[in-house]
Design an enzyme around this catalytic site. Structure first.
Site, PDB file in Angstrom:
ATOM      1  N   SER A  62     -35.132 -19.466 -40.498  1.00  0.00           N
ATOM      2  CA  SER A  62     -34.034 -19.599 -39.153  1.00  0.00           C
ATOM      3  C   SER A  62     -32.937 -20.792 -39.866  1.00  0.00           C
ATOM      4  O   SER A  62     -33.484 -21.594 -40.519  1.00  0.00           O
ATOM      5  CB  SER A  62     -34.937 -20.223 -38.108  1.00  0.00           C
ATOM      6  OG  SER A  62     -35.156 -18.839 -37.426  1.00  0.00           O
TER       7      SER A  62
ATOM      8  N   GLY B 232     -39.628 -18.231 -42.756  1.00  0.00           N
ATOM      9  CA  GLY B 232     -39.094 -19.770 -42.281  1.00  0.00           C
ATOM     10  C   GLY B 232     -37.634 -19.821 -42.861  1.00  0.00           C
ATOM     11  O   GLY B 232     -37.282 -20.899 -43.006  1.00  0.00           O
TER      12      GLY B 232
ATOM     13  N   ASN C  96     -36.875 -13.670 -42.874  1.00  0.00           N
ATOM     14  CA  ASN C  96     -37.510 -13.579 -41.708  1.00  0.00           C
ATOM     15  C   ASN C  96     -36.956 -14.546 -40.598  1.00  0.00           C
ATOM     16  O   ASN C  96     -36.758 -15.923 -41.110  1.00  0.00           O
ATOM     17  CB  ASN C  96     -38.981 -14.280 -41.826  1.00  0.00           C
ATOM     18  CG  ASN C  96     -39.978 -13.087 -42.373  1.00  0.00           C
ATOM     19  OD1 ASN C  96     -39.399 -12.092 -42.936  1.00  0.00           O
ATOM     20  ND2 ASN C  96     -41.098 -13.397 -42.674  1.00  0.00           N
ATOM     21  N   ILE C  97     -36.629 -14.115 -39.562  1.00  0.00           N
ATOM     22  CA  ILE C  97     -35.890 -14.911 -38.578  1.00  0.00           C
ATOM     23  C   ILE C  97     -36.600 -14.949 -37.256  1.00  0.00           C
ATOM     24  O   ILE C  97     -36.776 -13.925 -36.745  1.00  0.00           O
ATOM     25  CB  ILE C  97     -34.410 -14.343 -38.073  1.00  0.00           C
ATOM     26  CG1 ILE C  97     -33.668 -14.824 -39.631  1.00  0.00           C
ATOM     27  CG2 ILE C  97     -33.836 -15.418 -37.183  1.00  0.00           C
ATOM     28  CD1 ILE C  97     -32.268 -14.031 -39.700  1.00  0.00           C
ATOM     29  N   ASP C  98     -37.115 -16.303 -36.807  1.00  0.00           N
ATOM     30  CA  ASP C  98     -37.911 -16.186 -35.512  1.00  0.00           C
ATOM     31  C   ASP C  98     -37.338 -17.328 -34.568  1.00  0.00           C
ATOM     32  O   ASP C  98     -36.854 -17.099 -33.540  1.00  0.00           O
ATOM     33  CB  ASP C  98     -39.254 -16.369 -35.796  1.00  0.00           C
ATOM     34  CG  ASP C  98     -40.077 -16.362 -34.496  1.00  0.00           C
ATOM     35  OD1 ASP C  98     -39.594 -16.010 -33.495  1.00  0.00           O
ATOM     36  OD2 ASP C  98     -41.416 -16.489 -34.788  1.00  0.00           O
ATOM     37  N   SER C  99     -37.401 -18.505 -34.942  1.00  0.00           N
ATOM     38  CA  SER C  99     -36.867 -19.703 -34.425  1.00  0.00           C
ATOM     39  C   SER C  99     -35.616 -19.463 -33.965  1.00  0.00           C
ATOM     40  O   SER C  99     -35.245 -19.969 -32.510  1.00  0.00           O
ATOM     41  CB  SER C  99     -37.235 -21.088 -35.321  1.00  0.00           C
ATOM     42  OG  SER C  99     -38.504 -21.393 -35.648  1.00  0.00           O
TER      43      SER C  99
ATOM     44  N   ASP D 267     -46.535  -9.599 -39.169  1.00  0.00           N
ATOM     45  CA  ASP D 267     -46.307 -10.933 -39.749  1.00  0.00           C
ATOM     46  C   ASP D 267     -47.450 -11.816 -39.979  1.00  0.00           C
ATOM     47  O   ASP D 267     -48.167 -11.842 -38.981  1.00  0.00           O
ATOM     48  CB  ASP D 267     -45.346 -11.462 -38.895  1.00  0.00           C
ATOM     49  CG  ASP D 267     -44.664 -12.747 -39.690  1.00  0.00           C
ATOM     50  OD1 ASP D 267     -44.390 -12.536 -40.786  1.00  0.00           O
ATOM     51  OD2 ASP D 267     -44.109 -13.549 -38.865  1.00  0.00           O
TER      52      ASP D 267
HETATM   53 ZN   LIG Z   1     -43.816 -16.840 -42.221  1.00  0.00          ZN
END
Ligand SMILES: [Zn+2]
Length: 323
Positions: free
Chosen positions: A228, A226, A268-271, A82
């Site tokens: 989430s 970004g 994309n999922i992170d938070s 990423d």
């Molecule tokens: Zn990103």
């Protein structure tokens, strides 16, 4: 089945009107939570690693954990870099066995972005087996590990740039900026309205840009960073158990579901994973102040992350039974 690249995964996702979840991972419990959820949903999945995750966990641990997940689940899994900051970082990951990389030269001028991306593509595509490359045009606001852009300095992708960029770079997928943003504070309160419960409602994504881009690049996979949703149930658990997250806000899941039906093949999922993990751990500590075995509280965090990923696969991505 060995690790796979994104090529076939995205072709199927594009045709099928769904998206693949790209979840960030940096420890064993998160890898397990994501891949066990994907297994129960019979869904393909992308595990992605940022520069920050590489620093935290060391590339070799991340690679071996993801390989363990492949062995454990038998699912098609992509190991993706990423936000690769430069050619060297991408090369390092390709040489180290990643099956997909992102080169993020989106902060550079157009010609420079093309030149850097082209160099990574040439190296990645010459690799056996073929490594897929994601590139980016436009910039997102917010903070994600080493990537920081002030609110107000972001810029939407210009649809008139995309054909030339993809043709000249040969990239396999393209991340675009249509109003998503990194982190758990995606929008400033003054950009939002509030609903009757005082919860912030962000401005809608720019679907007009997405549609214009996909018209110019028929069949080509688009990526949303970004993305989430900062589900308020987790924010509430965190705040009720000693946390202090004020005005955390994300992208509504309904809009992401809509994007997944269009040209968006990777979300994309992170938070959201971070919030679920923190909610599980905070709740555990509040209920059991006498506990000190990490398996007890990290285990509860893992359970929450797994539930969240199942929810994303079924309600947002639409990738159930696509493995
Ligand atoms: Zn990103």
């Amino acid at each position: 089945m060995p690790l796979v690249n994104t090529k076939e995964m995205f072709e199927k996702a594009y045709k099928g009107g769904y998206a693949i979840g790209a979840f960030n991972c940096n420890n064993m419990e998160i890898v397990q939570a994501i891949t066990e959820a994907a297994k129960e949903c019979n869904s393909p999945v992308i595990l992605q690693v940022s520069a920050g995750a590489r620093k935290y966990a060391k590339p070799v641990y991340l690679k071996k954990m993801v390989e363990a997940a492949v062995e454990d689940t038998g699912l098609p899994i992509v190991l993706h870099l990423d936000h690769g900051a430069d050619f060297e970082m991408c090369k390092d990951c390709i040489d180290g066995g990643f099956t997909s990389v992102m080169i993020d030269a989106s902060s550079k001028p157009f010609e420079e972005n093309i030149a850097i991306t082209r160099k990574v593509v040439e190296y990645a595509h010459a690799h056996k087996p073929y490594v897929t490359v994601e590139a980016e045009l436009g910039t997102l606001a917010g903070i994600e590990d080493d990537v920081k852009v002030e609110h107000g300095s972001e810029s939407y992708t210009k649809p008139e740039d995309v054909e030339e960029f993809v043709r000249r770079t040969g990239c396999d997928s393209l991340a675009i900026a249509i109003g998503t943003s990194h982190g758990a504070y995606k929008f400033k309160p003054e950009q939002c309205t509030r609903d009757e419960n005082g919860v912030l409602c962000p401005p809608p994504l720019r679907f007009d840009i997405l549609e214009e881009v996909s018209k110019r690049l028929p069949g080509f996979p688009i990526v949303l960073h970004g993305s989430s949703s900062v589900n308020q149930e987790y924010v509430k658990i965190i705040n009720e158990n000693g946390g202090d997250l004020k005005d955390a806000v994300g992208v509504p899941e309904k809009q992401l579901r809509q994007a997944a039906k269009l040209a968006v093949c990777k979300i994309n999922i992170d938070s959201d994973l971070r919030l679920a993990m923190t909610a599980g751990i905070r709740e555990h500590f509040n209920a059991h102040p006498e506990h000190f075995d990490p398996r007890q509280y990290v285990g509860d965090g893992r359970k929450y992350v797994k539930e969240l990923v199942k929810h994303k696969i079924t309600e947002v991505l639409g990738s159930v039974d696509k493995a």
